[in-house]
Design an enzyme around this catalytic site. Structure first.
Site, mmCIF file in Angstrom:
data_model
loop_
_atom_site.group_PDB
_atom_site.id
_atom_site.type_symbol
_atom_site.label_atom_id
_atom_site.label_comp_id
_atom_site.label_asym_id
_atom_site.label_seq_id
_atom_site.Cartn_x
_atom_site.Cartn_y
_atom_site.Cartn_z
ATOM 1 N N CYS A 156 0.703 -1.356 -0.044
ATOM 2 C CA CYS A 156 0.071 0.065 -0.248
ATOM 3 C C CYS A 156 0.962 1.110 -0.025
ATOM 4 C CB CYS A 156 -0.766 -0.101 1.278
ATOM 5 S SG CYS A 156 -0.137 -0.089 2.886
ATOM 6 N N HIS A 213 -2.818 0.896 6.914
ATOM 7 C CA HIS A 213 -3.058 0.920 5.328
ATOM 8 C C HIS A 213 -2.719 2.679 4.991
ATOM 9 C CE1 HIS A 213 -4.455 -0.531 1.657
ATOM 10 N NE2 HIS A 213 -5.433 0.337 1.466
ATOM 11 N N ASP A 218 -8.775 3.890 -3.376
ATOM 12 C CA ASP A 218 -7.810 3.033 -2.765
ATOM 13 C C ASP A 218 -7.210 2.186 -3.847
ATOM 14 O OD1 ASP A 218 -6.246 1.209 -1.349
ATOM 15 O OD2 ASP A 218 -7.790 0.498 -0.312
#
Length: 644
Positions: free
Chosen positions: A410, A454, A470
């Site tokens: 991420c 994250h 995302d």
């Protein structure tokens, strides 16, 4: 004092003293970095074995001390902190058995060893630390009793009797302890300052650098627990918002200090939201997290202009926060010029291939920002992979990720996507926090672990404001090659890493401990007193109530101790009541006078009742001192019935 002036230690007493010191050292070793904890534990065992028969020379103790000091500073650096002090204490206690010779040294070892479990509370206040600390304290009381017996030259009684004596001692101090816990005024701030840790705990930060999240993402301990009151969000809505990062220097994302002073942004939230309470585990910062997006800041926190929450005090202990959140319908639809400039900032002469690609997409899409975002997500879905096994990037980190490796986690996806959007003229920023969580079946609450950390992206769209994107979630499932769950399951990659039934139960116990013990603050104290009829107790009233109960507890303690061990004998109590009857006639027993001599003196003065007293005294001496086999039950009745 010369060591020869104190009696030597017998093997059993030495074993008890060393075992107690090891038990006291254990909770502190468990809280140190694993390398130091294991090393100091092995060193303590080796020193105890080498010094079993005779003390080790001074030069060897000095060499061990220097080696352990070097290990502490190599692991923690020269910066002082709570963990550094605890590590030095553990090192000294590991060497202490090398100079244990006699009973005085054993008592000294126990006295110093008891500092270890309670120093561990500077690093952790969980139930395991408390249980180990109490076990060490109780074992120390048992060992001190054995050392007293050894010094007196008497054989130690059975362990069961020692345990009973220790239980009575603990019972004497328990009322005073409970009175102090429940009634002593709770302070908003400590009376003295406690230094911070030299080694920071893994947690969210206001900066993100390549590879900096691997320690955090490898930690499966809980970061927070959430209890929902009413509707719960779906999995796609469980984004726990933390620090928002704006500035990029080509390697590290940071949050400019001037952004912390901005007022909250203009936000319009959806009608349907979530009411919940979060319990945060201790961290070395002030970053609160909340479901995206919090309606307002709770008491003791501040809501920033980018939707992030900051606590007024460091979150050094477990804390609870009641919040409401809802999905944003419009999040800052009008972007101020200075914020727009910051959201488009890029370092000069970095990532030329990314900049060229973004300009090409802009020419092809015209003014359609959503088309550029969709094209970037489609590219991610088609050609990129998720893996933790990534090398550290070079100077043009985003170019290397987008055009060479095309694999990462991420941190890489969020950073590259934000740079790509900014290069295309779309304001963008990196949002850090946690995503997901799982529900503990024992308490019905949600657990979010540190490994759920994250990073995602927010892009600014005209008329709507900031919108969450995302890019990591866009990776195709068949190209997710290496995750923390797969690493934890081993080479076979069988079961994902999550707390099993035993772990769920242990976490439920930890949550209850945080609630009942660590969370007993001033508000909870006042709520408890309201049930007793005290609506609002002032600190002076609390001190007066505590002093009254403490005085009662101390009086009860003194009374119990004054009775002594022998006062518990019913036969002795009956004999002394009999003596008080004769005192009224001027025939009381003198303190040093033996029982038979006293009875003979009374029989000479009063032949009638004296002869019966003489017979009773003979039976009493036989039952009390000669350990006669007859039961004293009849004797107790005869002593109670006898009158002068």
């Amino acid at each position: 004092m010369d060591a020869r002036a104190t009696p030597p230690l017998d093997p059993h007493s030495r074993a008890w003293a060393l075992a107690t010191a090891g038990l006291a050292l254990l909770p502190l070793l468990l809280l140190l970095p694993p390398v130091l904890g294991l090393g100091f534990g092995l060193a303590a065992a080796a020193v105890a074995a080498l010094a079993w028969r005779r003390p080790r020379p001074g030069w060897l103790r000095l060499l061990l001390t220097l080696a352990m000091l070097a290990a502490v500073f190599a692991a923690m650096g020269a910066r002082p902190g709570r963990d550094t002090g605890c590590a030095l204490l553990a090192a000294m206690l590991a060497i202490k058995p090398a100079e244990t010779r006699g009973l005085r040294d054993a008592r000294s070892l126990l006295g110093f060893a008891l500092f270890a479990p309670f120093a561990g509370f500077l690093l952790d206040q969980g139930p395991l630390t408390m249980v180990l600390a109490l076990a060490a304290a109780l074992t120390a009381l048992l060992t001190l009793q054995r050392l007293a017996d050894a010094e007196a030259g008497v054989a130690p009684p059975p362990l069961r009797r020692h345990l009973a004596t220790t239980a009575r001692l603990v019972g004497l101090g328990l009322p005073l302890t409970l009175a102090a816990f429940w009634l002593f005024p709770r302070l908003a701030t400590p009376l003295w300052g406690v230094p911070e840790r030299a080694l920071a705990r893994p947690g969210l930060s206001d900066r993100m650098s390549p590879g900096g999240w691997l320690d955090l993402m490898a930690d499966d301990r809980p970061a927070l627990r959430a209890q929902f009151f009413g509707p719960m969000p779906g999995p796609e809505q469980m984004y726990w918002r933390g620090p928002v990062l704006w500035h990029y220097d080509g390697r590290t994302w940071t949050r400019p200090p001037w952004l912390r002073g901005l007022p909250p942004a203009q936000v319009r939230l959806a009608d349907a939201g979530w009411d919940y309470e979060i319990e945060l585990e201790p961290a070395d910062n002030r970053h609160l997290v909340a479901l995206d997006l919090p309606e307002a800041a709770p008491a003791g926190a501040r809501l920033g202009g980018d939707g992030s929450l900051t606590a007024q005090r460091p979150l050094a202990s477990p804390s609870r926060w009641r919040l409401r959140s809802a999905p944003p319908v419009a999040f800052e639809p009008t972007l101020r010029p200075r914020l727009r400039q910051q959201a488009l900032q890029l370092p000069p002469e970095r990532n030329p291939r990314t900049l060229a690609l973004a300009r090409q997409w802009r020419q092809q899409a015209g003014g359609d920002d959503r088309a550029i975002i969709g094209r970037a997500l489609g590219w991610t879905r088609a050609e990129f992979a998720y893996t933790l096994d990534t090398p550290l990037p070079g100077r043009d980190a985003v170019d290397e990720f987008l055009f060479q490796t095309r694999a990462g986690y991420c941190e890489h996806f969020a950073s590259a996507f934000t740079v790509l959007m900014r290069a295309a003229g779309i304001p963008a920023r990196v949002v850090t926090g946690y995503t997901g969580g799982y529900r503990n079946p024992f308490g019905g609450y949600w657990v979010v672990r540190r490994m759920d950390a994250h990073a995602w992206v927010e892009v600014w769209l005209d008329g709507q404001g900031w919108v969450r994107v995302d890019p990591t979630a866009a990776v195709a499932p068949e190209r997710i090659y290496d995750t923390l769950e797969q690493r934890a399951a081993g080479a076979g990659g069988q079961a994902p890493l999550r707390l099993d039934t035993l772990g769920d139960f242990a976490d439920w116990l930890r949550r209850g401990w945080n609630d009942l013990v660590l969370g007993f603050d001033a508000a909870r104290q006042q709520a408890m007193l309201r049930t007793l009829g005290l609506e609002r107790a002032s600190p002076a009233q609390l001190l007066a109530l505590f002093a009254a109960l403490a005085a009662l507890a101390v009086a009860a303690m003194v009374w119990r101790l004054a009775r002594g061990e022998r006062e518990r004998d019913p036969l002795l109590r009956a004999w002394r009541r009999l003596g008080r009857r004769y005192e009224k006639l001027g025939l009381g027993r003198a303190p040093p006078e033996p029982a038979l001599a006293w009875a003979q003196r009374v029989a000479a003065a009063r032949p009638g009742s004296g002869q019966a007293l003489l017979i009773l005294s003979q039976r009493f001496v036989a039952a009390r001192y000669a350990r006669a086999s007859q039961t004293p039950r009849q004797l107790l009745r005869d002593l109670a019935r006898h009158r002068p």
